[in-house]
Write a protein that holds these residues in place. Structure first.
Motif, short mmCIF file in Angstrom:
data_model
loop_
_atom_site.label_atom_id
_atom_site.label_comp_id
_atom_site.label_asym_id
_atom_site.label_seq_id
_atom_site.Cartn_x
_atom_site.Cartn_y
_atom_site.Cartn_z
N LEU A 69 0.85 -1.19 0.00
CA LEU A 69 0.00 0.00 0.00
C LEU A 69 0.88 1.24 0.00
O LEU A 69 2.09 1.15 -0.11
CB LEU A 69 -0.90 0.00 1.25
CG LEU A 69 -1.74 -1.25 1.51
CD1 LEU A 69 -2.41 -1.16 2.89
CD2 LEU A 69 -2.77 -1.42 0.43
N THR A 70 0.27 2.38 0.19
CA THR A 70 0.98 3.64 0.38
C THR A 70 0.53 4.22 1.71
O THR A 70 -0.67 4.29 1.98
CB THR A 70 0.66 4.63 -0.76
OG1 THR A 70 1.06 4.06 -2.00
CG2 THR A 70 1.40 5.94 -0.55
N ILE A 71 1.50 4.60 2.54
CA ILE A 71 1.20 5.22 3.83
C ILE A 71 1.53 6.70 3.73
O ILE A 71 2.54 7.08 3.13
CB ILE A 71 1.95 4.53 4.99
CG1 ILE A 71 1.40 4.97 6.34
CG2 ILE A 71 3.45 4.74 4.88
CD1 ILE A 71 1.88 4.11 7.52
N SER A 72 0.64 7.54 4.28
CA SER A 72 0.86 8.99 4.20
C SER A 72 0.34 9.67 5.46
O SER A 72 -0.45 9.10 6.22
CB SER A 72 0.17 9.56 2.96
OG SER A 72 -1.21 9.29 2.99
N ASP A 73 0.78 10.90 5.65
CA ASP A 73 0.38 11.70 6.81
C ASP A 73 -1.06 12.14 6.66
O ASP A 73 -1.52 12.46 5.57
CB ASP A 73 1.27 12.94 6.93
CG ASP A 73 2.73 12.59 7.09
OD1 ASP A 73 3.03 11.71 7.92
OD2 ASP A 73 3.57 13.18 6.39
N PHE A 74 -1.76 12.16 7.79
CA PHE A 74 -3.11 12.71 7.82
C PHE A 74 -3.29 13.41 9.16
O PHE A 74 -2.97 12.84 10.21
CB PHE A 74 -4.17 11.61 7.65
CG PHE A 74 -5.56 12.15 7.58
CD1 PHE A 74 -6.04 12.72 6.41
CD2 PHE A 74 -6.39 12.13 8.69
CE1 PHE A 74 -7.31 13.24 6.33
CE2 PHE A 74 -7.68 12.64 8.62
CZ PHE A 74 -8.14 13.21 7.44
N SER A 75 -3.77 14.62 9.13
CA SER A 75 -3.99 15.41 10.32
C SER A 75 -2.66 15.54 11.09
O SER A 75 -1.60 15.54 10.48
CB SER A 75 -5.09 14.79 11.19
OG SER A 75 -5.46 15.65 12.24
N THR A 76 -2.74 15.67 12.39
CA THR A 76 -1.53 15.85 13.20
C THR A 76 -1.26 14.67 14.11
O THR A 76 -0.38 14.73 14.96
CB THR A 76 -1.68 17.10 14.09
OG1 THR A 76 -2.82 16.92 14.94
CG2 THR A 76 -1.86 18.35 13.25
N ASN A 77 -2.03 13.58 13.94
CA ASN A 77 -1.91 12.48 14.89
C ASN A 77 -1.93 11.08 14.28
O ASN A 77 -1.93 10.10 15.01
CB ASN A 77 -3.05 12.57 15.91
CG ASN A 77 -4.42 12.43 15.27
OD1 ASN A 77 -4.59 12.59 14.07
ND2 ASN A 77 -5.41 12.12 16.10
#
Length: 152
Positions: A69-77
């Protein structure tokens, strides 16, 4: 009348005995009958394992492994990863002990959520498991290829 009473007593005795047997052996069966499942998640130069909960949603997730898959940043947590399909939502259960390290399935978008900081459960998450060890790998900023594998 006597036969009816005798039959009722026998049924009650049977039900009481069966219930006592289940209550006495149930916990032992639950503890010895299920094997704990763990996954390894790898991205960039980071690697961590998660201990999975035993529920219908987690079992459906495990049936898809291994996954790239692809993992990415979301929000601040949290970091998120989109799944190839939606999961069975039979593992939905309210909880109030949210904590960094929780691995959840977000029902709204059908994706994984890896929490590395505090969050609040609002009925839209199904907890799949918990990261074993520190959550530091999830703090690495950016988008990366993610490999998820079931550990033996």
């Amino acid at each position: 009348m006597v036969n009816a009473y005798k039959s009722l007593t026998t049924r009650r005795g049977f039900i009481a005995g069966a219930t006592a047997t289940l209550l006495a052996t149930g916990p032992a069966l639950a503890q010895s009958g299920t094997k704990q499942m763990r996954i390894r998640c790898s991205f960039s130069d980071q690697e961590f394992t998660c201990l999975l909960n035993d529920n219908a949603t987690t079992r459906d997730f495990v049936s898809m492994l291994p996954l790239d898959l692809t993992i990415s940043d979301f929000s601040t947590n949290e970091k998120i990863a989109d799944l190839p399909r939606r999961l069975d939502e039979g593992g939905l259960a309210d909880y109030n002990d949210e904590a960094p390290g929780d691995l959840c399935y977000f029902r709204g978008w059908g994706n994984l959520a890896f929490f590395y900081d505090s969050y609040q459960y609002r009925g839209d998450l199904i907890r799949l498991g918990k990261i074993e060890g520190p959550v530091d790998p999830l703090r690495v900023k950016g988008e990366f290829p993610l490999r998820i594998e079931l550990l033996p």
